[in-house]
Write an enzyme that holds these catalytic residues in place. Sequence first.
Site, mmCIF file in Angstrom:
data_model
loop_
_atom_site.group_PDB
_atom_site.id
_atom_site.type_symbol
_atom_site.label_atom_id
_atom_site.label_comp_id
_atom_site.label_asym_id
_atom_site.label_seq_id
_atom_site.Cartn_x
_atom_site.Cartn_y
_atom_site.Cartn_z
ATOM 1 N N LYS A 150 -7.393 0.413 -19.888
ATOM 2 C CA LYS A 150 -6.891 -0.771 -20.058
ATOM 3 C C LYS A 150 -6.359 -0.836 -21.355
ATOM 4 O O LYS A 150 -6.924 -0.769 -22.407
ATOM 5 C CB LYS A 150 -7.965 -2.163 -20.130
ATOM 6 C CG LYS A 150 -8.577 -2.232 -18.654
ATOM 7 C CD LYS A 150 -9.653 -3.335 -18.806
ATOM 8 C CE LYS A 150 -10.407 -3.539 -17.756
ATOM 9 N NZ LYS A 150 -9.592 -4.432 -16.633
ATOM 10 N N ARG B 197 -13.385 -4.005 -6.267
ATOM 11 C CA ARG B 197 -13.417 -4.073 -4.654
ATOM 12 C C ARG B 197 -13.967 -2.988 -3.934
ATOM 13 O O ARG B 197 -14.321 -2.924 -2.823
ATOM 14 C CB ARG B 197 -11.995 -4.545 -4.050
ATOM 15 C CG ARG B 197 -10.919 -3.486 -4.575
ATOM 16 C CD ARG B 197 -9.569 -3.877 -4.390
ATOM 17 N NE ARG B 197 -9.111 -4.765 -5.600
ATOM 18 C CZ ARG B 197 -8.078 -5.234 -6.069
ATOM 19 N NH1 ARG B 197 -7.024 -5.109 -5.016
ATOM 20 N NH2 ARG B 197 -7.871 -6.159 -6.907
#
Length: 490
Positions: free
Chosen positions: A274, A348
Amino acid sequence: MALEFQLNHADPATAATDCLVVGLFADGRFAPSGQAVDKASGGKLAALAARGDLSGKTGRTALLPDVPGIAAPRVLVVGLGEAGKFGVPQYLKAVADAVRALRTGPADSALLTLPEIAVGGRDAGWNVRQAVIAADHAAYRYTATRSKKDEPGLAKLAVLGADAQRADFARGLAIAAGVELARELGNLPPNICNPGYLADTARKIAAEHANVEAEILERADMEKLGMGSLLAVARGSANPPRLIVLRYTGAGKAKPHALVGKGITFDTGGINLKVQGGIEEMKFDMCGAATVIGTFAAVAKMQLPVNLVMVVPAVENMPDADAYRPSDILTSMSGKTIEVGNTDAEGRLILCDALTYVQKYEPQATVDVATLTGACVVALGKFAAGLMSKHDDLANELLEAGDTVFDRAWRLPLWDEYQTQLESAFADVYNIGGKNAGAITAGCFLARFTEGQRWAHLDIAGVANGDGRKGLASGRPVGLLTQWLIDQAG
């Protein structure tokens, strides 16, 4: 808990308390207890309101010392807003405003009379329950890693109510404790709240509550089960992963309801590090896990007549020499293969194996909760969780539960057309769907691992925590989930 609570039906004018809390509408009318207090004071409160010293506007409070004829040394007048618009959000805000006004100061105890006010068709029991939850939420302070602890202030809150509301009062205490637990887990730093810490929390819940069992799966256990997707995310971290399972039996042999919570205790993004900012808030990426743990604890405290199973995949997503990479192909527990398009779409990848695992319990409904996508924040902001399901009845149950307690969700589509964005040339499914409809394609990815299941997905990225250096975990959607389970218990 942040406050010590009592249920009390004392006469407000003569109640033995440090502070009496009454409500005032914007048109100058007091709620019933305020009217009684005004009468006992010889009209003092009405006179102050008439000359503008007291305001009934939402958000206004005024602390009055030594009101004549009143046993309490202080009276706090809380603005309720316009009577014609008074509903659930105004009620909850008024309770919170009262507690915040008294949180620091000379008053150690208070009597809250606001539960007497009619609220949008809710009954007195709902008023009492939600007053406890809203008050405890407003009183919460994070102190776990601070050297300076609480300042003196409000410690005891009596809530006006009758013996008939005692069961609702007890439920309020249980749910408030669950919300507080979820907030505390979310707020703890990642060097403390890692996968092992979450596992220890689950063990503690099992030890403290009846009808609860805990099971913690280690890396070797997950390898035997073929959880290649979850374990890939964990590969780059020095903190080993855990699959945390809690089971509560309150309804005999009935099939359980299931909660699955995303437990990324810190998310660097992995190899897709990030770099766009906000990485310092990624300790909150386990708030899905925190909320299902808090919900489970509340259900166990309430001893609801339901069966409940909770599964939390707890993992850190870190980059090191063994970290998984974009273009890796993973084999999930279901047997489906996954091409990694981005290692920052890791939630996920751990949830899909947890959702496959939970099917062994044959749940009558499964709800997963996750801070899954920034796209959901773009779509819905900070006010509503994103709800996705192919089961209209389950979706409606969850939406109604959220509306009941003002912990709202908004439904997004899971149409099959969106599945085309997840096509891969090298595996059964790609783990990202491109720049469009990111929250929905994340839900579509999970839907591929819940075929034949009655399942719903809650994306809580927008509602799980506040923004900025002083933003705290909210504890949402513990309120929605506990209300849904109360509804299922009948």
